[in-house]
Design a protein around this motif. Structure first.
Motif, mmCIF file in Angstrom:
data_model
loop_
_atom_site.group_PDB
_atom_site.id
_atom_site.type_symbol
_atom_site.label_atom_id
_atom_site.label_comp_id
_atom_site.label_asym_id
_atom_site.label_seq_id
_atom_site.Cartn_x
_atom_site.Cartn_y
_atom_site.Cartn_z
ATOM 1 N N MET A 2 0.833 -1.066 -0.025
ATOM 2 C CA MET A 2 -0.212 0.019 0.084
ATOM 3 C C MET A 2 1.025 1.219 0.099
ATOM 4 N N PRO A 3 1.074 1.794 -1.251
ATOM 5 C CA PRO A 3 2.047 3.289 -1.275
ATOM 6 C C PRO A 3 1.601 3.983 -0.503
ATOM 7 N N GLY A 4 0.321 4.479 -0.295
ATOM 8 C CA GLY A 4 -0.205 5.564 0.684
ATOM 9 C C GLY A 4 0.035 5.689 2.025
ATOM 10 N N ARG A 5 0.371 4.202 2.656
ATOM 11 C CA ARG A 5 0.511 4.438 3.977
ATOM 12 C C ARG A 5 2.203 4.523 4.216
ATOM 13 N N LYS A 6 2.858 4.762 3.094
ATOM 14 C CA LYS A 6 4.325 5.228 3.256
ATOM 15 C C LYS A 6 4.528 6.565 3.127
ATOM 16 N N GLU A 7 3.520 7.340 2.313
ATOM 17 C CA GLU A 7 3.520 8.618 2.231
ATOM 18 C C GLU A 7 2.400 9.443 3.057
ATOM 19 N N LEU A 8 1.992 8.783 4.159
ATOM 20 C CA LEU A 8 1.040 9.422 4.864
ATOM 21 C C LEU A 8 1.631 10.497 5.443
ATOM 22 N N PRO A 9 0.816 11.994 5.458
ATOM 23 C CA PRO A 9 1.277 12.975 6.039
ATOM 24 C C PRO A 9 1.352 12.898 7.570
ATOM 25 N N SER A 10 2.171 13.765 8.096
ATOM 26 C CA SER A 10 2.374 13.730 9.641
ATOM 27 C C SER A 10 0.992 14.200 10.288
ATOM 28 N N THR A 11 0.233 14.968 9.571
ATOM 29 C CA THR A 11 -0.958 15.214 10.351
ATOM 30 C C THR A 11 -1.969 14.000 10.317
ATOM 31 N N LEU A 12 -1.809 13.260 9.580
ATOM 32 C CA LEU A 12 -2.649 12.042 9.393
ATOM 33 C C LEU A 12 -2.088 10.910 10.375
ATOM 34 N N GLU A 13 -0.597 11.061 10.610
ATOM 35 C CA GLU A 13 -0.281 9.997 11.551
ATOM 36 C C GLU A 13 -0.877 10.214 13.000
ATOM 37 N N ARG A 14 -1.180 11.624 13.339
ATOM 38 C CA ARG A 14 -1.895 11.703 14.501
ATOM 39 C C ARG A 14 -3.386 11.783 14.475
ATOM 40 N N SER A 15 -3.978 11.307 13.408
ATOM 41 C CA SER A 15 -5.480 11.302 13.422
ATOM 42 C C SER A 15 -6.136 10.078 13.447
ATOM 43 N N PRO A 16 -7.205 9.918 13.538
ATOM 44 C CA PRO A 16 -7.985 8.616 13.837
ATOM 45 C C PRO A 16 -7.653 7.405 12.766
ATOM 46 N N LYS A 17 -7.743 6.479 13.131
ATOM 47 C CA LYS A 17 -7.465 5.260 11.946
ATOM 48 C C LYS A 17 -8.284 5.398 10.673
ATOM 49 N N GLU A 18 -9.784 5.828 11.051
ATOM 50 C CA GLU A 18 -10.552 6.055 9.986
ATOM 51 C C GLU A 18 -10.053 7.446 9.053
ATOM 52 N N ALA A 19 -9.598 8.146 9.493
ATOM 53 C CA ALA A 19 -9.072 9.264 8.495
ATOM 54 C C ALA A 19 -8.006 8.839 7.893
ATOM 55 N N GLN A 20 -6.915 7.976 8.476
ATOM 56 C CA GLN A 20 -5.876 7.325 7.487
ATOM 57 C C GLN A 20 -6.291 6.667 6.649
ATOM 58 N N ARG A 21 -7.281 5.626 6.946
ATOM 59 C CA ARG A 21 -7.716 4.748 5.729
ATOM 60 C C ARG A 21 -8.455 5.430 4.700
ATOM 61 N N THR A 22 -9.227 6.633 4.920
ATOM 62 C CA THR A 22 -9.675 7.380 3.925
ATOM 63 C C THR A 22 -8.814 8.008 3.167
ATOM 64 N N TRP A 23 -7.678 8.426 3.694
ATOM 65 C CA TRP A 23 -6.774 9.089 3.019
ATOM 66 C C TRP A 23 -6.022 8.011 1.873
ATOM 67 N N ILE A 24 -5.360 6.927 2.476
ATOM 68 C CA ILE A 24 -4.733 5.788 2.037
ATOM 69 C C ILE A 24 -5.445 5.366 0.656
ATOM 70 N N LYS A 25 -6.806 4.978 1.209
ATOM 71 C CA LYS A 25 -7.676 4.280 -0.079
ATOM 72 C C LYS A 25 -7.696 5.540 -1.250
ATOM 73 N N ALA A 26 -8.005 6.361 -1.000
ATOM 74 C CA ALA A 26 -8.095 7.707 -1.979
ATOM 75 C C ALA A 26 -6.919 7.993 -2.683
ATOM 76 N N HIS A 27 -5.697 8.020 -2.084
ATOM 77 C CA HIS A 27 -4.436 8.334 -2.643
ATOM 78 C C HIS A 27 -4.110 7.167 -3.502
ATOM 79 N N ASP A 28 -4.276 5.843 -2.933
ATOM 80 C CA ASP A 28 -3.870 4.642 -3.725
ATOM 81 C C ASP A 28 -4.683 4.401 -5.135
ATOM 82 N N SER A 29 -5.800 4.968 -4.927
ATOM 83 C CA SER A 29 -7.005 5.087 -6.309
ATOM 84 C C SER A 29 -6.297 6.155 -7.182
ATOM 85 N N ALA A 30 -5.976 7.080 -6.813
ATOM 86 C CA ALA A 30 -5.582 8.443 -7.546
ATOM 87 C C ALA A 30 -4.317 7.932 -8.165
#
Length: 133
Positions: free
Chosen positions: A1-29
């Motif tokens: 999952m490439p999005g997990r490697k590029e997770l912004p620091s603000t999302l690292e401090r955020s709920p797992k659901e926010a992280q999953r949303t960003w990662i899924k959208a990033h990987d699709s994009a």
């Protein structure tokens, strides 16, 4: 999952659901447009439909509300618009006031909704900078 490697620091401090949303959208994009700025913008736009930036992290929107939080998240790519920098511009003034109180923004009781939005954006940038150092 490439999005997990590029997770912004603000999302690292955020709920797992926010992280999953960003990662899924990033990987699709990334599959659609390739790696880079466009993939990140698409992921943040998707994130802003359920989450808002508070300080140095992302939280669920007021009352679980869904939908674009600013002009740019609401429009197709290339149509312009200003970014709310993660602040939910469609939130009530009362909600923005409570966020300003949590961020300890001075003078908040006398601010208009637009002034609260600007002050919250500024406080968010400051807290994010501090968290990164």
């Amino acid at each position: 999952m490439p999005g997990r490697k590029e997770l912004p620091s603000t999302l690292e401090r955020s709920p797992k659901e926010a992280q999953r949303t960003w990662i899924k959208a990033h990987d699709s994009a990334v599959e659609e447009y390739g790696e880079g700025r466009r993939a990140h913008q698409t992921a943040f736009s998707a994130l802003k439909h359920k989450f808002e930036k508070v300080g140095d992290h992302w939280e669920r929107k007021e009352g679980g509300r869904k939908g674009p939080s600013d002009e740019r998240a609401a429009r197709p790519r290339g149509k312009g618009g200003r970014s709310g920098e993660g602040v939910d511009e469609n939130a009530s003034k009362e909600h923005l006031y409570s966020i300003a109180r949590r961020l300890d923004i001075g003078g908040r009781s006398r601010m208009t909704k637009d002034e609260l939005l600007r002050a919250i954006r500024k406080a968010n940038r400051s807290e994010t900078r501090q968290a990164r150092s």
